[in-house]
Write an enzyme that holds these catalytic residues in place. Structure first.
Site, PDB file in Angstrom:
ATOM      1  NE  ARG A  51      -3.290   1.453   0.517  1.00 50.85           N
ATOM      2  CZ  ARG A  51      -3.860   2.112   1.528  1.00 50.85           C
ATOM      3  NH1 ARG A  51      -4.476   1.458   2.482  1.00 50.85           N
ATOM      4  NH2 ARG A  51      -3.803   3.426   1.582  1.00 50.85           N
ATOM      5  CG  ASP A  87     -13.519   2.708   2.610  1.00 50.73           C
ATOM      6  OD1 ASP A  87     -12.803   2.583   3.628  1.00 50.73           O
ATOM      7  OD2 ASP A  87     -14.441   3.544   2.524  1.00 50.73           O
TER       8      ASP A  87
END
Length: 278
Positions: A51, A87
């Site tokens: 990430r 998300d």
């Protein structure tokens, strides 16, 4: 039905007979299944490495990266199910809502939704809006084999709270002001969000999700009577929209000990408890 397919169609028999899905169906299991309610994420050094330098929303839209992050806790911990890396605001971004996930803050909406005219900004979600989700599922189902994959979406109330507040909130003042002050607009907002959420979950189920989870992060801010009046109808609409697929439906909220029965009555097969409950 072929010998290699489960009663719900696409799922391989080995996946259907996994400890996780057996537990979801309240069947005897060889061991207590373990899985993460959300991606293991920041606890894993390999997650932090992949990430690095990539914003959260962008991470959710790169199929190969999504697949890698989803697989990481399965590889490391041998958990009984994988949770799709996403998300809760991904479907809102996909339909054109101007928002971003600010590091250390959370989702921030450029123009909050607080009037009836604002509802027009919430258009229907189509599979083409989230083609990267279908692609990521294709990569994952090939890699996971018999390990079930849990689909993931935010519940209408929590999505509404971000849209109305414009970002995270401790007390949800704007959200409650709209909910109590204009109940019809509130109901229409949640109904629209229920359709968007249901469409997002349908994409995931049709791409290979073995179960789906509706994640209501902020619903613990409500009293039971308010939950039943202002929230439960929209959550029920989401669960009913995907009921025909025959996959287990999980509902989870934070700080919802007094709401667990009501959340179950919204249509979930499995209701999650947080650390506050025994």
């Amino acid at each position: 039905m072929s010998a290699e397919q489960s009663p719900v169609g696409k799922q391989p028999t080995a996946t259907y007979d996994s400890a996780f899905l057996k537990a979801c169906r309240r069947e005897p299991v060889p061991h207590t299944p373990v899985w993460f309610m959300r991606q293991a994420g920041r606890s894993l050094p390999e997650y932090r490495k992949v990430r690095e330098g990539i914003p959260m929303l962008e991470s959710c839209m790169r199929p190969e990266l999504v697949a890698e992050i989803t697989l990481q806790p399965v590889r490391r911990h041998g958990v009984d199910a994988a949770i799709y890396f996403s998300d809760i605001v991904v479907p809102l971004k996909a339909i054109g809502i101007d928002l971003d996930i600010k590091p250390g803050v959370g989702p921030v909406v450029e123009k909050p939704i607080r009037t009836r005219a604002d509802l027009a900004r919430l258009r229907d979600l189509t599979p083409e809006d989230v083609s990267y989700v279908t692609e990521a599922y294709g990569l994952l189902t090939r890699e996971l084999g018999a390990t079930p994959l849990i689909g993931f979406a935010g519940a209408p109330f929590t999505l509404a709270s971000y849209l109305v507040e414009g970002g995270p909130s401790r007390n949800h003042e704007h959200t409650k002001a709209l909910m109590y002050g204009d109940p019809q607009l509130w109901a229409d907002l949640l109904d629209r969000l229920a359709d968007i959420t249901a469409a997002f979950l349908k994409v995931q189920i049709e791409a290979g999700a073995s179960a789906v989870q509706l994640f209501d992060s902020w619903v613990g801010a409500l009293a039971p009577a308010d939950y039943r009046r202002f929230v439960q109808p929209a959550s029920r609409k989401v669960f009913e929209a995907v009921a025909g697929y025959g996959v287990p439906r999980i509902h989870f909220g934070v700080g919802t000990g007094e709401l667990l029965r009501d959340m179950g009555e919204a249509g979930a097969d499995v209701v999650g408890v947080d650390w506050r409950g025994p």
